[in-house]
Scaffold this motif. Structure first.
Motif, short mmCIF file in Angstrom:
data_model
loop_
_atom_site.label_atom_id
_atom_site.label_comp_id
_atom_site.label_asym_id
_atom_site.label_seq_id
_atom_site.Cartn_x
_atom_site.Cartn_y
_atom_site.Cartn_z
N SER A 176 1.10 -0.98 0.32
CA SER A 176 -0.12 -0.29 0.08
C SER A 176 0.96 1.24 -0.23
N SER A 177 1.47 1.29 1.07
CA SER A 177 2.91 2.29 0.95
C SER A 177 3.48 2.93 -0.25
N ALA A 178 4.03 0.91 -0.77
CA ALA A 178 4.83 1.33 -2.54
C ALA A 178 4.25 2.07 -3.89
N ILE A 179 2.25 1.83 -3.32
CA ILE A 179 2.78 2.49 -4.40
C ILE A 179 1.76 4.07 -4.27
N TYR A 180 1.27 4.32 -2.65
CA TYR A 180 1.11 5.45 -2.36
C TYR A 180 1.97 6.24 -2.81
N GLU A 181 1.35 7.70 -3.31
CA GLU A 181 2.56 8.46 -3.84
C GLU A 181 3.99 8.62 -4.20
N GLY A 182 3.89 7.22 -5.00
CA GLY A 182 4.26 6.48 -5.75
C GLY A 182 5.12 6.14 -4.84
N GLY A 183 5.59 5.84 -3.62
CA GLY A 183 6.15 4.43 -2.81
C GLY A 183 7.49 5.77 -2.69
N THR A 184 8.04 6.42 -2.48
CA THR A 184 9.48 6.77 -2.12
C THR A 184 9.88 7.47 -1.58
N ALA A 185 8.85 7.46 -0.56
CA ALA A 185 9.08 7.56 1.32
C ALA A 185 9.49 6.16 2.20
N HIS A 186 8.69 5.66 1.10
CA HIS A 186 8.53 4.02 1.93
C HIS A 186 10.15 3.38 1.29
N MET A 256 0.57 5.70 10.24
CA MET A 256 -0.57 5.42 9.00
C MET A 256 -1.39 6.13 8.60
N LEU A 257 -1.87 7.51 8.16
CA LEU A 257 -2.94 7.60 8.23
C LEU A 257 -3.91 7.30 6.60
N ARG A 258 -3.38 6.45 6.49
CA ARG A 258 -4.25 5.75 4.96
C ARG A 258 -3.95 4.24 5.26
N ASN A 259 -6.13 4.43 4.81
CA ASN A 259 -5.89 3.00 4.16
C ASN A 259 -5.12 2.49 2.99
N HIS A 263 -7.35 6.52 1.12
CA HIS A 263 -8.69 7.23 1.98
C HIS A 263 -7.73 7.38 3.60
N PRO A 264 -8.09 8.20 4.37
CA PRO A 264 -7.76 8.74 5.66
C PRO A 264 -8.13 7.92 6.31
#
Length: 336
Positions: A176-186, A256-259, A263-264
């Motif tokens: 999920s984090s690897a996809i969210y916003e391109g995953g750069t941070a994760h 972890m504020l997103r599912n 979504h929040p």
């Protein structure tokens, strides 16, 4: 799965593999990729084409590169062998004249200790089948590679003990984090966490969101949560139960504020006295020292490893200790 069944029908006695690319930690790559975790479960062999570079700003060769890839694949499917059928050990500048043997020898040993079961050098894309020039002009590289292969097989019992030993430390891999916003941070934080934790003496694995839900959290000693922006609701509940149950946790301060859908989420992951926070910009050194802080709680025994005269671990000197069938094995490599 249909393609796998098609292959099995036509070649029932031939092991199947799909050769994956080594772009797991490249931002945006996972958005257009197959479900690697599901794919590794379908096939008897996990195939990969992974590279390692001789040059690195910190280490004697590119790290973690192949090591983190093999660890991730073995974490997806612990019972499936990993085969690098296009091993590009000469990706980039050649090693210096003095170091080609040591580079190849160490690179193959480090790969085996990270979970690799078979390697075949990439012979290039030339239609005539000509090998890359580096392989022709550096016989000392080929000698190092061949010598390591002989030694790994000669010491197969010890190598198998390391590969099959349960991991004490698990780093959260969040699709999920690897996809969210391109995953750069994760993905960047994941690499830092692996680099730091892999030098602490304990065996390290990754743990996926699905594995958290199905109970793998009960089989680890320390959970490491890097910068994770999104996670599925089911995984969040499992992670929160682990934390509130007194599990040993090292985590960034990012909530972890997103599912899984971005979504929040109103809830945040809690902390206990057994939670060590890695603040500011997480670095490999911070994760390494965080594991020492976990040892200070008394709930994790220190691992055998080289230390300096002040008692601190030697950064860049990787150690791994296992016990199997009455034997003790210690692996040490100076990555500097």
């Amino acid at each position: 799965s249909d393609l796998v069944e098609w292959g099995r029908d036509r070649a029932p006695d031939v092991p199947l593999q799909v050769r994956l690319r080594d772009d797991f930690f490249e931002p945006l790559a996972i958005r257009s990729a197959a479900d690697y975790e599901a794919l590794t479960r379908l096939l008897p062999i996990t195939g990969i084409a992974a590279h390692r570079t001789p040059d690195d700003p910190v280490y004697a060769f590119g790290y973690p590169q192949q090591s983190i890839i093999y660890t991730l694949l073995r974490s997806f499917a612990p019972d499936k062998p990993v085969f690098n059928s296009a091993d590009r050990l000469f990706d980039g500048a050649e090693p210096s004249d003095r170091c080609a043997f040591a580079y190849a020898y160490t690179a193959l040993w480090e790969a085996a200790m990270s979970g690799l079961n078979a390697s075949a050098l990439d012979w290039g894309d030339d239609a005539a089948g000509s090998p890359p020039e580096a392989l022709l002009t550096r016989p000392d590289f080929l000698e190092g590679y061949a010598t390591a292969a002989l030694d790994v097989n000669r010491l197969a019992e010890a190598v198998t003990a390391f590969q099959q030993a349960p991991a004490s430390v698990a780093i959260l891999w969040s699709t999920s984090s690897a996809i969210y916003e391109g995953g750069t941070a994760h993905l960047t934080s994941l690499e830092r966490a692996f680099e730091g934790c892999s030098g602490a003496g304990w065996k390290v694995r990754f743990i996926t969101e699905a594995q958290c839900v199905t109970g793998d959290l009960a089989r680890i000693r320390v959970l490491v949560i890097p910068d994770t922006l999104a996670v599925s609701d089911e995984a969040f509940e499992a992670l929160d139960a682990y934390v509130q149950g007194g599990g040993l946790v090292i985590r960034s301060t990012t909530p972890m504020l997103r599912n899984a859908w971005g979504h929040p989420r109103r809830d945040t992951l809690g902390t206990t006295k057994f939670t060590v926070l890695v603040e500011d910009e997480d670095t490999p050194t911070q994760y390494l020292h965080a594991l020492d802080a976990i040892v200070a709680t008394g709930k994790l025994s220190p691992a055998p490893r080289p230390i300096n005269r002040f008692g601190y671990p030697l950064e860049g000197v990787k150690a791994l200790f296992v016990e199997a069938e009455g034997c003790s094995y210690l692996y040490i490599v100076n990555l500097r």
